[in-house]
Design a protein around this motif. Structure first.
Motif, PDB file in Angstrom:
ATOM      1  N   GLU A 109       0.815  -1.230   0.000  1.00 30.10           N
ATOM      2  CA  GLU A 109       0.000   0.000   0.000  1.00 30.10           C
ATOM      3  C   GLU A 109       0.840   1.268   0.000  1.00 30.10           C
ATOM      4  N   ASN A 110       2.000   1.232   0.634  1.00 29.99           N
ATOM      5  CA  ASN A 110       2.827   2.459   0.691  1.00 29.99           C
ATOM      6  C   ASN A 110       3.893   2.478  -0.410  1.00 29.99           C
ATOM      7  N   PHE A 111       3.591   1.831  -1.542  1.00 22.21           N
ATOM      8  CA  PHE A 111       4.629   1.727  -2.575  1.00 22.21           C
ATOM      9  C   PHE A 111       5.013   3.078  -3.175  1.00 22.21           C
ATOM     10  N   ARG A 112       4.066   4.049  -3.160  1.00 25.11           N
ATOM     11  CA  ARG A 112       4.393   5.359  -3.762  1.00 25.11           C
ATOM     12  C   ARG A 112       5.498   6.045  -2.960  1.00 25.11           C
ATOM     13  N   VAL A 113       5.340   6.024  -1.626  1.00 24.74           N
ATOM     14  CA  VAL A 113       6.335   6.657  -0.751  1.00 24.74           C
ATOM     15  C   VAL A 113       7.684   5.957  -0.916  1.00 24.74           C
ATOM     16  N   LEU A 114       7.642   4.637  -0.931  1.00 24.18           N
ATOM     17  CA  LEU A 114       8.893   3.873  -1.067  1.00 24.18           C
ATOM     18  C   LEU A 114       9.534   4.162  -2.423  1.00 24.18           C
ATOM     19  N   LYS A 115       8.690   4.295  -3.434  1.00 17.69           N
ATOM     20  CA  LYS A 115       9.202   4.526  -4.785  1.00 17.69           C
ATOM     21  C   LYS A 115       9.886   5.889  -4.880  1.00 17.69           C
ATOM     22  N   GLU A 116       9.243   6.872  -4.285  1.00 20.92           N
ATOM     23  CA  GLU A 116       9.830   8.227  -4.309  1.00 20.92           C
ATOM     24  C   GLU A 116      11.227   8.212  -3.706  1.00 20.92           C
ATOM     25  N   ALA A 117      11.354   7.508  -2.576  1.00 23.60           N
ATOM     26  CA  ALA A 117      12.662   7.441  -1.907  1.00 23.60           C
ATOM     27  C   ALA A 117      13.669   6.729  -2.808  1.00 23.60           C
ATOM     28  N   LEU A 118      13.228   5.665  -3.476  1.00 24.74           N
ATOM     29  CA  LEU A 118      14.164   4.921  -4.343  1.00 24.74           C
ATOM     30  C   LEU A 118      14.513   5.723  -5.591  1.00 24.74           C
ATOM     31  N   ASP A 119      13.541   6.497  -6.072  1.00 26.28           N
ATOM     32  CA  ASP A 119      13.799   7.400  -7.219  1.00 26.28           C
ATOM     33  C   ASP A 119      14.999   8.286  -6.902  1.00 26.28           C
ATOM     34  N   LYS A 120      14.971   8.820  -5.693  1.00 21.07           N
ATOM     35  CA  LYS A 120      16.043   9.737  -5.274  1.00 21.07           C
ATOM     36  C   LYS A 120      17.387   9.020  -5.194  1.00 21.07           C
ATOM     37  N   GLU A 121      17.335   7.714  -4.979  1.00 27.29           N
ATOM     38  CA  GLU A 121      18.585   6.944  -4.906  1.00 27.29           C
ATOM     39  C   GLU A 121      19.038   6.491  -6.288  1.00 27.29           C
ATOM     40  N   GLY A 122      18.301   6.937  -7.311  1.00 27.96           N
ATOM     41  CA  GLY A 122      18.720   6.632  -8.681  1.00 27.96           C
ATOM     42  C   GLY A 122      18.135   5.357  -9.254  1.00 27.96           C
ATOM     43  N   PHE A 123      17.101   4.810  -8.616  1.00 32.20           N
ATOM     44  CA  PHE A 123      16.473   3.597  -9.177  1.00 32.20           C
ATOM     45  C   PHE A 123      15.532   3.969 -10.323  1.00 32.20           C
ATOM     46  N   ASP A 124      15.590   3.199 -11.383  1.00 27.41           N
ATOM     47  CA  ASP A 124      14.651   3.369 -12.498  1.00 27.41           C
ATOM     48  C   ASP A 124      13.667   2.210 -12.445  1.00 27.41           C
ATOM     49  N   PHE A 125      12.443   2.499 -12.798  1.00 25.46           N
ATOM     50  CA  PHE A 125      11.446   1.440 -12.750  1.00 25.46           C
ATOM     51  C   PHE A 125      10.938   1.143 -14.155  1.00 25.46           C
ATOM     52  N   ARG A 126      10.875  -0.131 -14.471  1.00 25.48           N
ATOM     53  CA  ARG A 126      10.409  -0.507 -15.812  1.00 25.48           C
ATOM     54  C   ARG A 126       8.891  -0.640 -15.820  1.00 25.48           C
ATOM     55  N   SER A 127       8.343  -1.130 -14.729  1.00 27.44           N
ATOM     56  CA  SER A 127       6.905  -1.432 -14.709  1.00 27.44           C
ATOM     57  C   SER A 127       6.154  -0.392 -13.880  1.00 27.44           C
ATOM     58  N   SER A 128       4.830  -0.501 -13.861  1.00 27.17           N
ATOM     59  CA  SER A 128       4.072   0.392 -12.976  1.00 27.17           C
ATOM     60  C   SER A 128       3.533  -0.382 -11.775  1.00 27.17           C
ATOM     61  N   THR A 129       4.223  -1.440 -11.375  1.00 26.00           N
ATOM     62  CA  THR A 129       3.711  -2.262 -10.262  1.00 26.00           C
ATOM     63  C   THR A 129       4.324  -1.854  -8.926  1.00 26.00           C
ATOM     64  N   ASP A 130       3.566  -2.165  -7.878  1.00 19.97           N
ATOM     65  CA  ASP A 130       4.073  -2.000  -6.509  1.00 19.97           C
ATOM     66  C   ASP A 130       5.156  -3.045  -6.218  1.00 19.97           C
ATOM     67  N   SER A 131       5.065  -4.195  -6.900  1.00 23.46           N
ATOM     68  CA  SER A 131       5.993  -5.299  -6.628  1.00 23.46           C
ATOM     69  C   SER A 131       7.427  -4.936  -7.015  1.00 23.46           C
ATOM     70  N   GLU A 132       7.571  -4.229  -8.138  1.00 19.03           N
ATOM     71  CA  GLU A 132       8.932  -3.863  -8.567  1.00 19.03           C
ATOM     72  C   GLU A 132       9.582  -2.922  -7.555  1.00 19.03           C
ATOM     73  N   VAL A 133       8.744  -2.133  -6.889  1.00 19.48           N
ATOM     74  CA  VAL A 133       9.276  -1.229  -5.863  1.00 19.48           C
ATOM     75  C   VAL A 133       9.856  -2.067  -4.720  1.00 19.48           C
ATOM     76  N   LEU A 134       9.133  -3.113  -4.341  1.00 20.35           N
ATOM     77  CA  LEU A 134       9.595  -3.926  -3.214  1.00 20.35           C
ATOM     78  C   LEU A 134      10.917  -4.635  -3.539  1.00 20.35           C
ATOM     79  N   VAL A 135      11.035  -5.183  -4.729  1.00 20.42           N
ATOM     80  CA  VAL A 135      12.277  -5.910  -5.047  1.00 20.42           C
ATOM     81  C   VAL A 135      13.458  -4.930  -5.099  1.00 20.42           C
ATOM     82  N   ASN A 136      13.187  -3.712  -5.544  1.00 19.87           N
ATOM     83  CA  ASN A 136      14.275  -2.721  -5.565  1.00 19.87           C
ATOM     84  C   ASN A 136      14.603  -2.207  -4.164  1.00 19.87           C
ATOM     85  N   LEU A 137      13.589  -2.149  -3.326  1.00 18.34           N
ATOM     86  CA  LEU A 137      13.867  -1.742  -1.937  1.00 18.34           C
ATOM     87  C   LEU A 137      14.800  -2.778  -1.283  1.00 18.34           C
TER      88      LEU A 137
END
Ligand code: M6R
Length: 615
Positions: free
Chosen positions: A105-133
């Motif tokens: 549910e909190n994937f947007r917040v987690l994604k924003e933080a990872l964005d700042k760390e230079g992570f790029d996301f290929r998909s629009s899923t919450d799951s990809e955020v978790l694996v990158n976290l």
């Protein structure tokens, strides 16, 4: 929803994973994918939009060798059903592959933080955020993968059952769960299977470990299973045996699972009542009720919580418990109840009804009820399911695996269990005469025969379905015990044929819906001999007078009903409270034949999944 499966051992993983995915397709069929680590330690990922068959074709000429792998069949929540959003998801470096059932549910917040760390996301899923976290935590802390998983999961809010494999490690799967189902199957010593549903891997093992919410497991080839809490404390676990045969998971010569399941009903009712109603004395014994009889006898109220078809069964439960036990009853959509700040008293009994035992909203409603101190009872089909484990006590309906998305035998099983419960409680409460108790008890034992007789109407109903295949709207009418049956009949038609259908209390028609009636609008009227028979008859006359076409589900040989009907489905009669069970059978068949005529995918209708594990 989604289904996940995994394997680690000495066998070739891919066929096991594909077989498991096929059996899990009832959980979602928008896309499918597999990740395998081969002998070269490389991670191979194949995924595509569509069903498991499409994945199978796609990988037919690919290198799928390897003895560890994970696979996923998706019901899309975040992100469209396409190749990119399909699982498994790879971490940015390509080192870690993960499958996920649930929602972060909190994937947007987690994604924003990872964005700042230079992570790029290929998909629009919450799951990809978790694996990158997970990858990010491992990079920053320089810790083993399992530690990174633990830390990441402590930051994730929501539901998950995940399985992870890592490039360079062909011996291990890391798995964890929170509010989404997961069963770990034990093969040979040091060989492991993993699935969202134990039944999907039953041909490989019957011994399972069900890890609990907030736990993580390490499945390592050749080593004992390890289970930890997210605080890294070892957790003791036990093994459960699941006695299920493969034939229960196959179509057994029927064209569709739904048709098989409709036809199984004489047997499933026998299974449901076996050992619970004595044929000699007609005495009913349900252990869950007997062991908690005081909770029922002292209940201020009964509150049913359920969704979909189970909610319709609960509406029949309302009639039964009010009528026979004289206990006030409320029936709630679990999804509404949980967000309404409902008043629940410690002396309420909350009955959660669910075929799968995994419906997320029903689980959340149970949690709410437990917090209020109410006694929570489950009526479930799937043994060992999350709801069965979350409730204080319960009764299984024992109708065997239901695989068609449209619920059929579970509905009749649920009503059967509710009837037995109501009779048992009423007898102890003294709200039922001995004569009535024995009449209904005997009628329950006779039901399989009546359903068998009703199933013989199949040919007739198939012919009728040809006439109505192209109707654009249907209305289903019923009263009393059969108003919920009308709702259920309409739901069956909607979900598998995509035809608009509405269930209506027959008398309510004149307050609005009768305006819809014209020669193009068939009304399926349930007019069986019961306490509202004459009233219903008049309601049907009103529809007829406005040019509506009437298909009556009626008692065999009832001339009065025949006269006002354009088409008739004549069923055998039993005691009033059991009529919904008999009547629902031809309604299931009518929906089935219309859907087949329209060329629909009966067992896997569009947009739906069997087990709704998202909120
Ligand atoms: O597994 P459950 O009984 O909790 O599922 C509830 C509904 O999702 C389910 O009954 C659904 O409505 C069926 N597809 C209807 O046929």
């Amino acid at each position: 929803m989604c289904g996940i499966v995994g394997y680690v051992g000495n066998k070739t993983a891919c066929p096991i994973l594909l077989n498991g995915l096929h059996r899990l397709e009832y959980r979602g069929y928008d896309s499918a994918g597999v990740a395998i680590i081969g002998a070269d330690n490389e991670l191979k990922i194949y995924k595509c939009k569509g069903k498991v068959d499409e994945l199978e074709n796609f990988i037919a000429d690919k290198d799928t060798e390897g003895t560890v792998g994970i696979a996923h069949t998706r019901w899309a929540t975040h992100g469209a059903p396409n190749n990119i959003n399909a699982h498994p998801h790879l971490s940015q470096s390509g080192q870690i592959a993960m499958i996920h059932n649930g929602i972060i549910e909190n994937f947007r917040v987690l994604k924003e933080a990872l964005d700042k760390e230079g992570f790029d996301f290929r998909s629009s899923t919450d799951s990809e955020v978790l694996v990158n976290l997970i990858e990010h935590i491992r990079n920053v802390n320089g810790c083993p993968l399992e530690d990174a998983v633990r830390v990441a999961l402590k930051r994730a809010v929501g539901a998950y059952a995940i399985a992870i494999i890592e490039k360079g490690n062909p011996n291990r799967i890391i798995a964890a769960k929170q509010s989404s189902p997961m069963a770990i199957g034990l093969g040979e010593p040091g060989e492991y299977y993993l699935s969202s549903d134990a039944a999907s891997i039953i041909e490989y093992t019957k011994d399972f470990v069900y890890i609990n919410d907030g736990e993580m497991a390490v499945l390592e080839k050749g080593k004992p299973l390890q289970v930890f809490s997210l605080d890294n404390e070892p957790v003791a676990f036990s093994t459960a045996r699941l006695d299920l045969s493969i034939s229960q998971l196959e179509k057994g010569g029927y064209e569709h699972f739904m048709l098989k399941e409709i036809n199984e009903q004489p047997k499933t009712i026998i299974d449901c009542t076996r050992g619970r109603i004595s044929p000699e004395t007609l005495e009913i014994t349900l252990n869950g009720v007997a062991n908690n009889i005081d909770r029922f006898l002292n209940a201020r109220r009964i509150i049913f919580v359920a969704c979909g078809t189970s909610w319709h069964a609960a509406l029949i439960g309302e009639h039964l418990f009010e009528d026979i036990c004289r206990i006030p009853v409320e029936v709630e959509y679990a999804s509404e109840f949980r967000y309404r700040n409902p008043v629940i008293f410690p002396d309420d009994v909350v009955i959660a009804v669910s075929q799968s035992g995994e419906t997320a909203d029903t689980l959340a409603a149970i949690e709410l009820a437990r917090k209020s101190g109410a006694f929570v009872y489950g009526i479930n089909n799937v043994i060992g399911s999350s709801i069965a484990r979350a409730t204080d006590s319960g009764t299984y309906i024992h109708v065997g695996p239901e695989i068609g998305v449209a619920s059929t035998k579970a509905f009749t099983g649920q009503v059967t269990v509710m009837t037995m419960m109501a009779l048992m409680i009423a007898k102890r409460k003294g709200t039922v005469s001995d004569e009535y108790y024995r009449e209904v008890s005997a009628a329950l034992l006779k039901l399989p025969e009546l359903i068998e007789e009703t199933l013989k109407l199949d040919g007739e109903i198939a012919e009728m379905a040809k006439i109505f295949t192209y109707a654009r709207n249907f209305i289903y009418l019923g009263r009393g015990y059969n108003y919920p049956t009308a709702l259920e009949g309409a739901l069956k038609l909607k979900e598998i044929s995509y035809v608009h259908a509405e269930g209506y209390p027959a008398a309510e028609m004149k307050h609005g819906a009768i305006a819809l009636i014209d020669a193009e609008m068939p009304s399926v009227a349930i007019v069986t001999p019961d306490s509202t028979y004459e009233k219903t008859l008049s309601n049907v006359e009103e529809v007829k007078a406005r040019g509506g076409k009437i298909i009556s589900v009626m008692a065999k040989g009832d001339e009065l009903v025949r006269r006002i009907s354009d088409f008739t489905i004549e069923v055998p009669v039993t005691t009033e409270c059991l009529m919904p069970i008999v009547v629902s059978v031809p309604l299931q068949l009518l929906a089935y034949h219309i859907a087949v005529n329209k060329g629909r995918n009966v067992d896997q209708p569009r947009n739906l999944a069997k087990s709704v594990t998202v909120e």
